[in-house]
Design a protein around this motif. Structure first.
Motif, PDB file in Angstrom:
ATOM      1  N   ASN A 103       0.762  -1.281   0.066  1.00 42.66           N
ATOM      2  CA  ASN A 103      -0.009  -0.066   0.124  1.00 42.66           C
ATOM      3  C   ASN A 103       0.685   1.170  -0.035  1.00 42.66           C
ATOM      4  N   GLY A 104       1.904   1.184  -0.714  1.00 38.62           N
ATOM      5  CA  GLY A 104       3.019   2.461  -1.016  1.00 38.62           C
ATOM      6  C   GLY A 104       3.764   2.578   0.404  1.00 38.62           C
ATOM      7  N   PHE A 105       3.983   1.681   1.136  1.00 36.24           N
ATOM      8  CA  PHE A 105       4.843   1.940   1.914  1.00 36.24           C
ATOM      9  C   PHE A 105       5.725   0.707   2.416  1.00 36.24           C
ATOM     10  N   ARG A 106       6.918   0.587   2.688  1.00 33.81           N
ATOM     11  CA  ARG A 106       7.625  -0.453   2.959  1.00 33.81           C
ATOM     12  C   ARG A 106       7.132  -0.858   4.387  1.00 33.81           C
ATOM     13  N   TYR A 107       6.727  -2.373   4.480  1.00 40.08           N
ATOM     14  CA  TYR A 107       6.135  -2.590   5.714  1.00 40.08           C
ATOM     15  C   TYR A 107       6.466  -3.749   6.302  1.00 40.08           C
ATOM     16  N   VAL A 108       6.719  -3.658   7.557  1.00 34.93           N
ATOM     17  CA  VAL A 108       7.147  -4.876   8.521  1.00 34.93           C
ATOM     18  C   VAL A 108       6.042  -5.178   9.507  1.00 34.93           C
ATOM     19  N   CYS A 109       5.260  -6.417   9.207  1.00 36.26           N
ATOM     20  CA  CYS A 109       4.411  -6.763  10.197  1.00 36.26           C
ATOM     21  C   CYS A 109       4.882  -7.189  11.388  1.00 36.26           C
ATOM     22  N   ASN A 110       3.846  -7.305  12.413  1.00 32.78           N
ATOM     23  CA  ASN A 110       4.562  -7.754  13.688  1.00 32.78           C
ATOM     24  C   ASN A 110       5.099  -9.215  13.630  1.00 32.78           C
ATOM     25  N   ALA A 111       4.820  -9.979  12.860  1.00 31.08           N
ATOM     26  CA  ALA A 111       5.195 -11.525  12.932  1.00 31.08           C
ATOM     27  C   ALA A 111       6.570 -11.289  12.326  1.00 31.08           C
ATOM     28  N   MET A 112       7.052 -10.397  11.508  1.00 31.40           N
ATOM     29  CA  MET A 112       8.458 -10.176  10.944  1.00 31.40           C
ATOM     30  C   MET A 112       9.245  -9.357  11.676  1.00 31.40           C
ATOM     31  N   LEU A 113       8.763  -8.866  12.668  1.00 30.75           N
ATOM     32  CA  LEU A 113       9.667  -7.943  13.386  1.00 30.75           C
ATOM     33  C   LEU A 113      11.147  -8.249  13.705  1.00 30.75           C
ATOM     34  N   ASP A 114      11.439  -9.503  14.195  1.00 23.20           N
ATOM     35  CA  ASP A 114      12.858  -9.747  14.478  1.00 23.20           C
ATOM     36  C   ASP A 114      13.628  -9.835  13.496  1.00 23.20           C
ATOM     37  N   THR A 115      12.970  -9.792  12.108  1.00 18.40           N
ATOM     38  CA  THR A 115      13.892 -10.117  10.926  1.00 18.40           C
ATOM     39  C   THR A 115      14.532  -8.652  10.655  1.00 18.40           C
ATOM     40  N   TYR A 116      13.644  -7.511  10.937  1.00 15.83           N
ATOM     41  CA  TYR A 116      13.860  -6.081  10.537  1.00 15.83           C
ATOM     42  C   TYR A 116      14.063  -5.141  11.534  1.00 15.83           C
ATOM     43  N   TYR A 117      13.844  -5.621  12.833  1.00 18.19           N
ATOM     44  CA  TYR A 117      13.853  -4.544  13.950  1.00 18.19           C
ATOM     45  C   TYR A 117      14.554  -5.268  15.083  1.00 18.19           C
ATOM     46  N   ASP A 118      15.663  -4.418  15.849  1.00 19.43           N
ATOM     47  CA  ASP A 118      16.385  -5.024  16.922  1.00 19.43           C
ATOM     48  C   ASP A 118      15.756  -4.123  17.871  1.00 19.43           C
ATOM     49  N   ARG A 119      15.038  -4.761  18.948  1.00 19.96           N
ATOM     50  CA  ARG A 119      14.472  -4.126  20.029  1.00 19.96           C
ATOM     51  C   ARG A 119      15.447  -2.886  20.727  1.00 19.96           C
ATOM     52  N   GLU A 120      16.777  -3.385  20.519  1.00 15.74           N
ATOM     53  CA  GLU A 120      17.847  -2.451  21.273  1.00 15.74           C
ATOM     54  C   GLU A 120      18.382  -1.333  20.228  1.00 15.74           C
ATOM     55  N   THR A 121      18.614  -1.914  19.096  1.00 15.11           N
ATOM     56  CA  THR A 121      19.417  -0.962  18.369  1.00 15.11           C
ATOM     57  C   THR A 121      18.497  -0.397  16.950  1.00 15.11           C
ATOM     58  N   GLY A 122      17.401  -0.827  16.872  1.00 19.95           N
ATOM     59  CA  GLY A 122      16.658  -0.289  15.879  1.00 19.95           C
ATOM     60  C   GLY A 122      16.766  -1.189  14.597  1.00 19.95           C
ATOM     61  N   PHE A 123      16.305  -0.574  13.447  1.00 21.47           N
ATOM     62  CA  PHE A 123      16.145  -1.215  12.315  1.00 21.47           C
ATOM     63  C   PHE A 123      17.341  -1.995  11.857  1.00 21.47           C
ATOM     64  N   ILE A 124      17.461  -3.023  11.341  1.00 20.86           N
ATOM     65  CA  ILE A 124      18.504  -3.951  11.133  1.00 20.86           C
ATOM     66  C   ILE A 124      18.864  -3.708   9.371  1.00 20.86           C
ATOM     67  N   LEU A 125      19.896  -3.170   9.268  1.00 21.32           N
ATOM     68  CA  LEU A 125      20.185  -2.672   7.935  1.00 21.32           C
ATOM     69  C   LEU A 125      21.393  -3.643   7.416  1.00 21.32           C
ATOM     70  N   ASP A 126      21.496  -4.331   6.379  1.00 24.11           N
ATOM     71  CA  ASP A 126      22.674  -5.230   5.990  1.00 24.11           C
ATOM     72  C   ASP A 126      23.782  -4.091   5.447  1.00 24.11           C
ATOM     73  N   SER A 127      24.423  -3.361   6.330  1.00 19.71           N
ATOM     74  CA  SER A 127      25.524  -2.630   5.679  1.00 19.71           C
ATOM     75  C   SER A 127      26.547  -2.392   6.728  1.00 19.71           C
ATOM     76  N   ASN A 128      27.880  -2.321   6.210  1.00 20.28           N
ATOM     77  CA  ASN A 128      28.877  -2.239   7.442  1.00 20.28           C
ATOM     78  C   ASN A 128      29.071  -0.553   7.606  1.00 20.28           C
ATOM     79  N   ASN A 129      28.738   0.221   6.400  1.00 21.74           N
ATOM     80  CA  ASN A 129      29.103   1.414   6.567  1.00 21.74           C
ATOM     81  C   ASN A 129      27.911   2.478   6.506  1.00 21.74           C
ATOM     82  N   PHE A 130      26.802   2.123   7.516  1.00 21.10           N
ATOM     83  CA  PHE A 130      25.827   3.009   7.372  1.00 21.10           C
ATOM     84  C   PHE A 130      26.056   4.233   8.187  1.00 21.10           C
ATOM     85  N   MET A 131      25.907   5.511   7.188  1.00 19.81           N
ATOM     86  CA  MET A 131      26.759   6.819   7.914  1.00 19.81           C
ATOM     87  C   MET A 131      25.858   7.729   8.174  1.00 19.81           C
ATOM     88  N   PHE A 132      24.468   7.459   8.681  1.00 20.03           N
ATOM     89  CA  PHE A 132      23.448   8.688   8.959  1.00 20.03           C
ATOM     90  C   PHE A 132      23.058   8.505  10.563  1.00 20.03           C
TER      91      PHE A 132
END
Length: 783
Positions: A753-782
């Protein structure tokens, strides 16, 4: 306001069910009401012109083409074509009527531009000064189609209301067919516009008046919400402070001294002085000091028949709620109801809620009132403020007229991009005179912006910087070291509380995992959901955590306090802001340790990923002169830093934008990459594309997503937009933005529906409760 004689209806309509004459006359009434609180000289110059613009801005809707279109219930899309357009028709009428009463044809051109563009954005004014045969043919067809009797009644009604001439179809034929000659004679005059920004200010002011009055009439419909102004106790902060019972201490004594020094200056206030500076070290209470001075100034101005609003502007959305709460506490302590017409928050994620007394306005009405800054105190972001001043966009410019007679507080002004210092300074110097703005600049790190002899310093800054000995900065920057090496230099057992500030999300995350065995810690970055992030900041303020690992989002304005601050190397102004999170209340001796951290993978410094190399080079050379830097020496270091920046950094883009403003070159279009126009002003540079991700963190997020999923099915785009506006504030509590660069974003969820969407069932795949969104990158600069 002139009384209008009772005449029969023209039976012409501006909107479904709304007579055209009623709309035109009402817009004139709105403009007249807005002008009642504007500077006298400006009103005398522009009022008659503004009334002409109001009474003619939709007169082109009198054509039978538009009337058939507006009355149709089922064939609107089919009927909408070039003949139903009304802006060019109306704008030519405005031009000739303005020309009849004005000596300066430039202002007549402004009437033409304002009306022609009142449903769109401003462009290069030279591109407006031509009309082709096709357009002329359509205009003549439109005149032919007008019902003579209906048009006669309409024109008589607006003539009675104040139009300077009775219009007829014969007059219109003559005007339209001679208009190209008029434009040809005016083009050389426009090309000769010089370096004076006053035309830019006047055109924006007129444009703002019309589009605000037009929208307010269509949505609100009556003047009641715009005519009542409220007085606020000028001593409200004094009352608030007396009730706080601060414990006696040297730092509190110094804060009160600074407070009294600033507010005491109101006794010697000169109404001709428009620029004020409050330059104090971090943690000295600048927020309350500037607010108190503004309230007292507001009272003095009212005694001189100047009805002002206070516009308090900050660089960061993250501290809007914090400082707004401070202002609300002050007002509530004085038994002032914090209704929307008293105090208002406005940013792109503002809740569309506007309430006065017992009346809560509908969503569309609330949007108009909020975005039009209809309040005594407006708390907003730098983006909202500066993109109202430097803009070609209709939606942004709508509130421009609210700046007149206002008191603007610019807090944390050092956050303004250096490349725009010249254009901001030059335009504000003109704005203070043309719109009678009173500007209060609040800063702990005074950059060389507004470095003008007209600026009144409200405090003896040297005294306060020299009086403090809360912190010592220790620059460990002779060599670049890794995160692991830095960890080895920190004794976690000895320190009561430590704040680590990193330049990138990747370095902050790496360090957080390096100290995974250290207890009682938390993490902050923009990849933590806003709702969760604010909860963590509140917990930090309550002392819940001993260790905080953060990006630089925490360094300016967030009222947290630590014994030790450890900061990755950064420009000196950023280091100074970070220092403000250390030992704010002078309870002991605070330390700020600076390390020059490097990326294990590339060998490059993390600072080089996000900061200008010139600023880093200047900062490194200055700090290398010190083994330790005491707080009393901060001022001289900052002055040296900003002086060197001014010598080495160019203001070419700034000067080109200023030139474009003076020449009324609002936008160059998409086909000219080399052209610099007003629309090139961007307070926040987006060097990379972003994508928004909705994270279904909990049951509340799940409920909001279901609401969104339902409203997205609505076919009517206006209704769909309205429904989304109703949930937007809560929706974005669960949204983060990440770069969409493929090499840095291999873990992006799918689009729903026009947004990238993480449903609750997939939360652990995309979102770490301590450090936030999980991005596969060694050099995330922001951040």
């Amino acid at each position: 306001m002139k009384a209008v004689k009772t005449l029969s209806s023209s039976e012409l309509f501006s909107h479904p069910g709304r007579l055209l004459e009623d709309h035109l006359i009402s817009v004139a009434d709105f403009i007249e009401t807005f002008l009642d609180e504007k500077p006298k000289d400006l009103v005398e110059e522009l009022k008659d012109l503004a009334i002409i613009v109001a009474l003619t801005h939709d007169i082109g809707k009198a054509t039978s083409y538009f009337q058939e279109y507006i009355s149709s219930e089922n064939n609107k899309i089919k009927l909408k074509n070039i003949e139903t357009r009304h802006s060019l028709f109306s704008s030519i009428c405005s031009f000739y009527l303005a020309k009849d009463i004005l000596k300066d044809n430039i202002l007549a051109i402004f009437a033409y531009i304002v009306v022609k563009r009142h449903h769109s954005n401003l462009i290069d004014i030279l591109d407006e000064l031509s009309i082709d045969e096709k357009e002329l043919k359509v205009l003549n067809k439109q005149i032919d189609s007008i019902d003579d009797k209906k048009f006669s009644i309409l024109c008589e009604k607006i003539k009675v209301r104040g139009l300077n001439r009775l219009l007829t179809k014969h007059v219109l034929y003559d005007w339209f067919n001679n208009f190209e000659k008029e434009l040809s004679s005016l083009r050389p005059k426009i090309r000769r516009l010089n370096s004076d920004p006053r035309n830019y200010i006047k055109l924006n002011f007129l444009f703002s008046l019309l589009i605000d009055a037009d929208k307010s009439d269509v949505v609100i419909g009556n003047l009641d919400s715009f005519t009542k102004r409220n007085n606020i106790n000028p001593n409200a902060v004094d009352v608030f402070l007396k009730g706080r019972n601060f414990l006696p201490s040297p730092i509190n004594d110094l804060r009160m001294k600074a407070y009294n020094e600033v507010v005491g200056k109101i006794e010697s206030f000169n109404i001709q002085d428009k620029l004020y500076m409050i330059n104090l070290p971090t943690g000295m209470g600048k927020t309350l000091i500037s607010f108190s001075f503004a309230l007292k100034l507001k009272k003095v101005l009212r005694e001189n028949n100047i009805f002002s609003r206070i516009v308090y502007s900050l660089p960061f959305l993250s501290i809007i709620d914090q400082n707004s709460k401070v202002f609300e506490d002050v007002l509530q302590k004085n038994n002032v109801e914090t209704s929307s017409n008293i105090i208002l928050k406005h940013h792109h994620l503002s809740e569309l809620y506007y309430k006065v007394d017992y009346t809560e306005f509908e969503t569309n009405e609330a949007k108009i009132l909020i975005e039009g800054w209809n309040s005594e105190i407006i708390i907003t972001t730098f983006v909202q403020l500066f993109h109202t001043i430097f803009s070609n966009k209709n939606a942004s410019l709508r509130k421009f007229h609210r700046f007149s007679n206002s008191i603007i507080i610019l807090d944390e002004i050092q956050a303004l991009p250096l490349k725009y210092w010249n254009v901001i300074t030059n335009l504000f110097l003109s704005l203070t005179e043309e719109l009678n703005i009173y500007l209060i600049i609040s800063t702990a790190t005074k950059p060389l912006i507004f470095n003008d002899q007209r600026v009144i310093n409200l405090v003896d800054k040297k005294f306060y910087f020299n009086s403090l000995d809360r912190i010592t900065i220790v620059p460990n920057i002779t060599q670049k070291i890794t995160l692991e090496k830095m960890k080895q230099k920190i004794n976690f057992d000895l320190e009561k509380s430590i704040l680590f500030i990193f330049n990138t999300i990747s370095s902050a995350k790496k360090f957080y995992y390096l100290i995974k065995d250290v207890p009682n810690k938390t993490f902050l970055s923009s990849h933590i959901l806003p709702e969760d992030r604010q909860n963590r900041i509140n917990d930090i303020k309550r002392g819940k955590y001993q260790i905080v690992v953060s990006t630089q989002l925490v360094e300016a304005g967030v009222d947290v306090d630590f014994n030790l601050v450890v900061r990755d190397f950064a420009p000196i102004d950023s280091i100074n802001q970070s220092s403000g999170r250390c030992n704010r209340n002078a309870l002991n001796k605070g330390k700020v340790r600076i390390y020059y951290l490097k990326d294990d993978n590339t060998g490059k410094s993390y600072a080089s990923y996000i900061y200008d190399p010139v600023l880093l080079d200047i900062s490194e050379k200055i700090l290398q002169e010190y083994k330790e830097l005491k707080e009393a020496n901060f001022l001289e270091v900052l002055d040296k830093y900003f002086s060197l920046i001014k010598e080495k950094k160019t203001q070419i883009e700034s000067d080109k934008i200023f030139e474009s403003m003076c020449k009324l070159k609002y936008d160059c279009g998409d086909n000219n990459d080399r052209c610099i126009s007003v629309s090139n002003f961007h307070l926040i540079e987006e060097d990379y594309p972003r994508e928004d991700i909705f994270i279904e963190l909990n049951s509340e997020a799940e409920k909001i997503w279901l609401e969104y999923s339902e409203l997205i099915k609505i076919e009517d785009r206006f209704l769909k937009k309205q429904k989304f506006e109703e949930i937007k504030s809560n929706f974005y509590k669960y949204v983060i933005s990440v770069p969409s660069l493929h090499q840095n974003a291999s873990n992006l969820p799918s689009i729903v529906n026009g947004f990238r969407y993480v449903c609750n069932a997939m939360l652990d795949t995309y979102y770490d409760r301590e450090t936030g969104f999980i991005l596969d990158s060694n050099n995330f600069m922001f951040v």
